[in-house]
Design a protein around this motif. Structure first.
Motif, PDB file in Angstrom:
ATOM      1  N   ALA A   4     -17.254  40.985  23.742  1.00 54.25           N
ATOM      2  CA  ALA A   4     -18.035  41.524  22.633  1.00 54.25           C
ATOM      3  C   ALA A   4     -19.524  41.376  22.918  1.00 54.25           C
ATOM      4  CB  ALA A   4     -17.670  40.812  21.334  1.00 54.25           C
ATOM      5  N   GLY A   5     -19.889  40.290  23.591  1.00 62.00           N
ATOM      6  CA  GLY A   5     -21.288  40.103  23.956  1.00 62.00           C
ATOM      7  C   GLY A   5     -21.799  41.147  24.929  1.00 62.00           C
ATOM      8  N   HIS A   6     -20.872  41.795  25.639  1.00 60.95           N
ATOM      9  CA  HIS A   6     -21.232  42.880  26.564  1.00 60.95           C
ATOM     10  C   HIS A   6     -20.929  44.252  25.966  1.00 60.95           C
ATOM     11  CE1 HIS A   6     -21.089  39.461  29.369  1.00 60.95           C
ATOM     12  NE2 HIS A   6     -21.851  40.182  30.159  1.00 60.95           N
ATOM     13  N   GLY A   7     -20.519  44.269  24.699  1.00 61.49           N
ATOM     14  CA  GLY A   7     -20.214  45.541  24.053  1.00 61.49           C
ATOM     15  C   GLY A   7     -18.952  46.201  24.560  1.00 61.49           C
ATOM     16  N   VAL A   8     -18.008  45.407  25.059  1.00 59.20           N
ATOM     17  CA  VAL A   8     -16.774  45.949  25.632  1.00 59.20           C
ATOM     18  C   VAL A   8     -15.585  45.512  24.775  1.00 59.20           C
ATOM     19  CG1 VAL A   8     -15.267  46.003  27.660  1.00 59.20           C
ATOM     20  CG2 VAL A   8     -17.748  45.889  27.958  1.00 59.20           C
ATOM     21  N   PRO A   9     -14.758  46.449  24.309  1.00 52.54           N
ATOM     22  CA  PRO A   9     -13.589  46.081  23.513  1.00 52.54           C
ATOM     23  C   PRO A   9     -12.448  45.576  24.400  1.00 52.54           C
ATOM     24  CG  PRO A   9     -13.662  48.447  23.772  1.00 52.54           C
ATOM     25  CD  PRO A   9     -14.917  47.916  24.409  1.00 52.54           C
ATOM     26  N   MET A  10     -11.531  44.834  23.787  1.00 51.99           N
ATOM     27  CA  MET A  10     -10.392  44.284  24.503  1.00 51.99           C
ATOM     28  C   MET A  10      -9.104  44.599  23.765  1.00 51.99           C
ATOM     29  SD  MET A  10      -9.599  40.257  25.433  1.00 51.99           S
ATOM     30  CE  MET A  10      -8.993  39.779  23.809  1.00 51.99           C
ATOM     31  N   MET A  11      -8.090  44.993  24.517  1.00 49.50           N
ATOM     32  CA  MET A  11      -6.763  45.131  23.916  1.00 49.50           C
ATOM     33  C   MET A  11      -5.854  44.076  24.540  1.00 49.50           C
ATOM     34  SD  MET A  11      -5.048  48.541  25.586  1.00 49.50           S
ATOM     35  CE  MET A  11      -4.451  48.582  27.280  1.00 49.50           C
ATOM     36  N   ILE A  12      -4.867  43.639  23.768  1.00 47.71           N
ATOM     37  CA  ILE A  12      -3.970  42.577  24.196  1.00 47.71           C
ATOM     38  C   ILE A  12      -2.567  43.145  24.376  1.00 47.71           C
ATOM     39  CG2 ILE A  12      -2.970  40.335  23.598  1.00 47.71           C
ATOM     40  CD1 ILE A  12      -5.463  39.859  21.850  1.00 47.71           C
ATOM     41  N   MET A  13      -1.954  42.839  25.522  1.00 48.11           N
ATOM     42  CA  MET A  13      -0.594  43.273  25.795  1.00 48.11           C
ATOM     43  C   MET A  13       0.202  42.076  26.296  1.00 48.11           C
ATOM     44  SD  MET A  13      -1.361  46.870  27.807  1.00 48.11           S
ATOM     45  CE  MET A  13       0.333  47.460  27.687  1.00 48.11           C
ATOM     46  N   THR A  14       1.504  42.066  26.017  1.00 48.19           N
ATOM     47  CA  THR A  14       2.387  41.062  26.598  1.00 48.19           C
ATOM     48  C   THR A  14       3.265  41.733  27.639  1.00 48.19           C
ATOM     49  OG1 THR A  14       4.055  41.387  24.869  1.00 48.19           O
ATOM     50  CG2 THR A  14       2.408  39.649  24.517  1.00 48.19           C
ATOM     51  N   ALA A  15       3.676  40.951  28.627  1.00 53.95           N
ATOM     52  CA  ALA A  15       4.508  41.509  29.696  1.00 53.95           C
ATOM     53  C   ALA A  15       5.465  40.433  30.192  1.00 53.95           C
ATOM     54  CB  ALA A  15       3.638  42.017  30.847  1.00 53.95           C
ATOM     55  N   THR A  16       6.690  40.472  29.709  1.00 54.73           N
ATOM     56  CA  THR A  16       7.725  39.601  30.250  1.00 54.73           C
ATOM     57  C   THR A  16       8.373  40.328  31.431  1.00 54.73           C
ATOM     58  OG1 THR A  16       9.503  40.525  28.890  1.00 54.73           O
ATOM     59  CG2 THR A  16       8.170  38.768  27.908  1.00 54.73           C
ATOM     60  N   PRO A  17       9.158  39.627  32.254  1.00 52.56           N
ATOM     61  CA  PRO A  17       9.854  40.327  33.337  1.00 52.56           C
ATOM     62  C   PRO A  17      10.693  41.503  32.846  1.00 52.56           C
ATOM     63  CG  PRO A  17       9.942  37.974  33.717  1.00 52.56           C
ATOM     64  CD  PRO A  17       9.316  38.159  32.355  1.00 52.56           C
TER      65      PRO A  17
END
Length: 334
Positions: A95-108
């Motif tokens: 956020a300090g760089h003005g970049v959004p983040m999305m969160i994903m999970t990945a199990t085997p």
């Protein structure tokens, strides 16, 4: 001359048409899970690297998007405080760089549906968290050409840039503290052996005890959850009734160990010293407060994010994999 495998070669190796292979890469829903798996397996075998359009061409977004990929189930993601600390730090830094983040999970089991949107050009970079050995998404992401930074050393000698903590030294500090406290029957509750950070903590702990002449130290294993800590502590009590110390590879398991010891009529630290790992908020609220190894989770994550953004900006392959120090925090449990 470019002798890297082509998409057509991947399609042939997977036994599908080039159009189908292309749909897998773009994350199309019109492809079955089994076909996705075939294509990604072929990509891994051939070492296929997706040709990404240079930044600045007309079909690229002008903004950036970073994906935080957690190699755990959603249940673990939302119940373990460690991930909340880590992801909050990542989002704050981005956020300090003005970049959004999305969160994903990945199990085997879910990596075949998680990988396509990641390798299709949807995101500009990936923060990879909690990668364990033989996780199928590791090879796919390593071969994708997408800028990536792993939080913690990646397993299986996969060549992915990372930022790590000195977990071996953290284990050493815990062992030396128990030895200096005069403990003679020391045990351990390790984390998942396939997770490099957990393996390093236990290795540093056991090596230090071995150098002090203490070998064949009893070890039970948990998965960082409270329930697994209870089960592991009970197993150790059954095997070593007169144990006088236990090192747990997470504060959550250490808190569970204290609870189990109390139920067994053992006093902490008078009868049994307990040392945890993380210095998470729970460490200050156990009874007694927990002696633990502090790992700089927020600093680690912030550094990983900054290094990833620098890689995206420069387009250069990073060569540095920083390792941050850990620190023993002495409270009342040991």
């Amino acid at each position: 001359m470019d002798d890297l495998p082509t998409l057509a070669q991947v399609a042939a190796a997977a036994g599908v048409s080039p159009a189908t292979a292309s749909r897998v890469l773009t994350g199309s829903v019109r492809v079955s899970t089994s076909t996705r798996r075939q294509v990604h397996d072929a990509m891994s075998r051939l070492g296929y690297v997706r040709r990404r359009a240079p930044r600045g061409v007309s079909n690229r977004r002008s903004d950036q998007l970073i994906a935080a990929v957690v190699c755990e189930s959603p249940q673990r993601l939302f119940t373990e405080p460690f991930y909340a600390r880590l992801l909050s730090s990542a989002e704050d830094t981005l956020a300090g760089h003005g970049v959004p983040m999305m969160i994903m999970t990945a199990t085997p089991n879910t990596s075949t549906i998680t990988a396509p949107p990641l390798v299709s050009g949807t995101v500009d970079g990936i923060i990879l968290i909690g990668a364990r050995e033989r996780h199928p998404i590791l090879v796919t992401l390593a071969a994708s050409g997408i800028p990536i930074r792993c939080v913690g050393r990646p397993p299986d000698d996969i060549d992915i840039p990372y930022v790590d903590m000195d977990n071996r030294d953290g284990g050493r500090q815990a062992a030396e503290h128990l030895l200096l406290g005069g403990r003679k029957s020391i045990t351990a509750i390790g984390g998942p052996p396939g997770l490099p950070g957990a393996a390093d903590r236990l290795e540093g702990f056991l090596q230090t005890l071995s150098r002090a002449g203490m070998i064949n130290v009893p070890v039970a294993y948990g998965d960082f959850t409270h329930a697994s800590g209870c089960h592991a502590m009970q197993w150790l009590l059954n095997r070593v009734p007169h144990l006088d110390a236990v090192f747990a590879a997470s504060d959550t398991m250490a808190a569970a160990a204290i609870q189990t010891l109390r139920r067994a009529g053992r006093r902490v630290p008078d009868d049994v010293a307990v040392v945890g790992y993380d210095d998470s908020p729970i460490a200050r609220h156990t009874a007694p407060p927990l002696t633990t190894v502090r790992q700089p989770v927020e600093e680690l994550t912030s550094m990983a994010v900054r290094l990833l953004l620098a890689t995206i900006s420069s387009g250069e392959t990073p060569s540095n994999n920083p390792t941050l120090p850990t620190e023993l925090v002495i409270r009342e449990s040991a």
